[in-house]
Design a protein around this motif. Structure first.
Motif, mmCIF file in Angstrom:
data_model
loop_
_atom_site.group_PDB
_atom_site.id
_atom_site.type_symbol
_atom_site.label_atom_id
_atom_site.label_comp_id
_atom_site.label_asym_id
_atom_site.label_seq_id
_atom_site.Cartn_x
_atom_site.Cartn_y
_atom_site.Cartn_z
ATOM 1 N N LEU A 12 0.734 -1.429 0.071
ATOM 2 C CA LEU A 12 -0.134 -0.037 0.111
ATOM 3 C C LEU A 12 0.751 1.128 0.059
ATOM 4 N N HIS A 13 1.897 1.418 0.805
ATOM 5 C CA HIS A 13 2.744 2.624 1.056
ATOM 6 C C HIS A 13 3.110 3.340 -0.181
ATOM 7 N N HIS A 14 2.866 4.320 -0.639
ATOM 8 C CA HIS A 14 3.102 5.171 -1.847
ATOM 9 C C HIS A 14 2.946 4.382 -3.186
ATOM 10 N N GLN A 15 1.774 3.826 -3.043
ATOM 11 C CA GLN A 15 1.413 2.954 -4.056
ATOM 12 C C GLN A 15 0.068 3.637 -4.722
ATOM 13 N N GLY A 16 0.118 3.532 -6.235
ATOM 14 C CA GLY A 16 -1.301 3.816 -6.760
ATOM 15 C C GLY A 16 -2.177 2.730 -6.615
ATOM 16 N N LEU A 17 -3.497 3.225 -6.353
ATOM 17 C CA LEU A 17 -4.513 2.279 -6.045
ATOM 18 C C LEU A 17 -5.418 2.501 -7.222
ATOM 19 N N ARG A 18 -5.683 1.309 -8.108
ATOM 20 C CA ARG A 18 -6.519 1.361 -9.432
ATOM 21 C C ARG A 18 -6.705 0.068 -9.598
ATOM 22 N N GLU A 19 -7.950 -0.560 -9.743
ATOM 23 C CA GLU A 19 -8.188 -1.893 -9.945
ATOM 24 C C GLU A 19 -9.523 -1.792 -11.245
ATOM 25 N N ASP A 20 -9.395 -2.545 -12.084
ATOM 26 C CA ASP A 20 -10.342 -2.795 -13.243
ATOM 27 C C ASP A 20 -11.902 -2.966 -12.769
ATOM 28 N N GLY A 21 -12.878 -2.303 -12.787
ATOM 29 C CA GLY A 21 -14.188 -2.593 -12.422
ATOM 30 C C GLY A 21 -14.436 -1.808 -11.256
ATOM 31 N N ILE A 22 -13.676 -0.951 -10.580
ATOM 32 C CA ILE A 22 -13.898 -0.396 -9.415
ATOM 33 C C ILE A 22 -13.884 1.060 -9.765
ATOM 34 N N VAL A 54 -13.449 3.720 -8.001
ATOM 35 C CA VAL A 54 -12.434 4.576 -7.241
ATOM 36 C C VAL A 54 -11.233 4.248 -7.684
ATOM 37 N N ALA A 55 -10.297 5.319 -7.483
ATOM 38 C CA ALA A 55 -8.744 5.141 -7.577
ATOM 39 C C ALA A 55 -8.134 6.137 -6.766
ATOM 40 N N GLY A 56 -6.921 6.029 -6.460
ATOM 41 C CA GLY A 56 -6.065 6.884 -5.629
ATOM 42 C C GLY A 56 -4.823 6.367 -5.405
ATOM 43 N N TYR A 57 -4.115 6.883 -3.941
ATOM 44 C CA TYR A 57 -2.897 6.767 -3.774
ATOM 45 C C TYR A 57 -2.874 6.669 -2.076
ATOM 46 N N ALA A 58 -1.985 5.784 -1.699
ATOM 47 C CA ALA A 58 -1.838 5.527 -0.216
ATOM 48 C C ALA A 58 -0.429 5.747 0.318
ATOM 49 N N ALA A 59 -0.589 6.087 1.535
ATOM 50 C CA ALA A 59 0.648 6.418 2.281
ATOM 51 C C ALA A 59 0.358 6.177 3.814
ATOM 52 N N GLU A 60 1.307 5.533 4.402
ATOM 53 C CA GLU A 60 1.410 5.289 5.630
ATOM 54 C C GLU A 60 1.567 6.528 6.665
ATOM 55 N N ILE A 61 0.765 6.715 7.317
ATOM 56 C CA ILE A 61 1.024 7.945 8.039
ATOM 57 C C ILE A 61 1.443 7.715 9.916
ATOM 58 N N LEU A 62 1.142 6.553 10.220
ATOM 59 C CA LEU A 62 1.492 6.297 11.636
ATOM 60 C C LEU A 62 2.014 4.721 11.324
ATOM 61 N N ARG A 63 3.248 4.810 12.049
ATOM 62 C CA ARG A 63 4.080 3.329 11.999
ATOM 63 C C ARG A 63 3.317 2.457 13.102
ATOM 64 N N PRO A 64 3.273 1.140 12.712
ATOM 65 C CA PRO A 64 2.545 0.256 13.848
ATOM 66 C C PRO A 64 2.780 0.340 15.173
ATOM 67 N N GLU A 65 1.844 -0.022 15.941
ATOM 68 C CA GLU A 65 1.924 -0.285 17.138
ATOM 69 C C GLU A 65 1.673 -1.889 17.333
ATOM 70 N N GLU A 66 2.434 -2.392 18.232
ATOM 71 C CA GLU A 66 2.187 -3.981 18.546
ATOM 72 C C GLU A 66 1.695 -4.207 19.841
ATOM 73 N N GLY A 67 0.747 -5.113 19.841
ATOM 74 C CA GLY A 67 0.067 -5.522 21.062
ATOM 75 C C GLY A 67 -0.468 -6.870 21.209
ATOM 76 N N TRP A 68 -1.427 -7.291 22.279
ATOM 77 C CA TRP A 68 -2.278 -8.337 22.503
ATOM 78 C C TRP A 68 -3.538 -7.816 22.589
#
Length: 143
Positions: free
Chosen positions: A95-105, A107-121
């Motif tokens: 997903l990160h810094h990727q264009g999002l576009r799929e045939d038949g959908i 909506v199209a766009g672009y994704a970027a992570e804005i918060l790094r992951p938190e780990e937990g249980w």
């Protein structure tokens, strides 16, 4: 000027389809990618590992229909926190810094992570998780 707004369900379909098209993710979870958290009765019987994403908030341009949407993504594993992080990293790569576009959908766009992951249980589902946040910039398109 009128515009066609991007629909949230189309956006969820776009994200899910984009994740499912990545072998690094499907090798780990198959098709267990959900556009919302499982309800309590489902969570106990669900097969893990799995991915959950949820659109949390956003804004839309007044004239253009361009949308800025926040999305949380959880990667769950019952084996270890390391496995949850490995799955999150595969989603990040897809997903990160990727264009999002799929045939038949429519909506199209672009994704970027804005918060790094938190780990937990998560005691409710008895699984480890890695959870981060992405910003999606999307607009309607005629599929």
């Amino acid at each position: 000027m009128s515009y066609q707004p991007a629909k949230i369900n189309d956006l969820k379909l776009l994200v899910r389809t984009s994740l499912l098209s990545n072998d690094g993710i499907t090798d780990l979870v198959g098709d267990r990618i959900h556009g919302g958290h499982l309800q309590d009765p489902d969570a106990e019987s669900a097969e893990y590992p799995l991915v959950v994403f949820s659109v949390t908030s956003g804004s839309v341009g007044f004239v253009s229909g361009y949308q800025q949407v926040s999305m949380e993504l959880w990667a769950y594993s019952r084996r270890s926190a390391g496995r949850a992080t490995e799955l999150y990293d595969a989603c990040f790569a897809a997903l990160h810094h990727q264009g999002l576009r799929e045939d038949g959908i429519n909506v199209a766009g672009y994704a970027a992570e804005i918060l790094r992951p938190e780990e937990g249980w998560n005691e409710s589902v008895r699984a480890y998780y890695a959870q981060g946040m992405f910003s999606l910039r999307v607009a309607y398109r005629s599929a």
